[in-house]
Motif scaffolding. Structure first.
Motif, short mmCIF file in Angstrom:
data_model
loop_
_atom_site.label_atom_id
_atom_site.label_comp_id
_atom_site.label_asym_id
_atom_site.label_seq_id
_atom_site.Cartn_x
_atom_site.Cartn_y
_atom_site.Cartn_z
N THR A 101 49.39 85.35 -4.78
CA THR A 101 48.28 85.69 -5.67
C THR A 101 48.83 86.12 -7.02
O THR A 101 49.76 86.93 -7.07
N PRO A 102 48.29 85.59 -8.12
CA PRO A 102 48.76 86.02 -9.44
C PRO A 102 48.63 87.54 -9.61
O PRO A 102 47.65 88.15 -9.16
N ALA A 103 49.61 88.13 -10.24
CA ALA A 103 49.65 89.59 -10.41
C ALA A 103 48.39 90.12 -11.09
O ALA A 103 47.93 91.22 -10.77
N THR A 104 47.81 89.35 -11.98
CA THR A 104 46.60 89.81 -12.68
C THR A 104 45.39 89.88 -11.76
O THR A 104 44.43 90.56 -12.06
N GLU A 105 45.44 89.17 -10.62
CA GLU A 105 44.32 89.17 -9.67
C GLU A 105 44.48 90.20 -8.55
O GLU A 105 43.52 90.53 -7.86
N PRO A 152 44.78 93.51 -8.38
CA PRO A 152 43.93 94.72 -8.32
C PRO A 152 42.54 94.46 -7.74
O PRO A 152 41.91 95.37 -7.22
#
Length: 52
Positions: free
Chosen positions: A26-30, A32
């Motif tokens: 999962t992309p780090a920006t997603e 949270p």
């Protein structure tokens, strides 16, 4: 303590979190926004999503 902690196995004191998405892909920006489905502390469920 080493004999009772740090492993997920019957009789061990486990702490783990189950997420609704794979944190490794999962992309780090997603991350949270990824729901937590289950949290286990000291071998006992501390949080369980109602959908489980």
């Amino acid at each position: 303590m080493e004999r009772k902690a740090g492993r997920i196995a019957l009789g061990q004191r486990a702490g783990l979190t189950v997420l609704a998405a794979d944190p490794l892909t999962t992309p780090a920006t997603e991350l949270p926004g990824v729901p937590v489905l289950l949290t286990v502390l000291d071998g006992r469920p501390a949080h369980r999503d109602a959908s489980l």
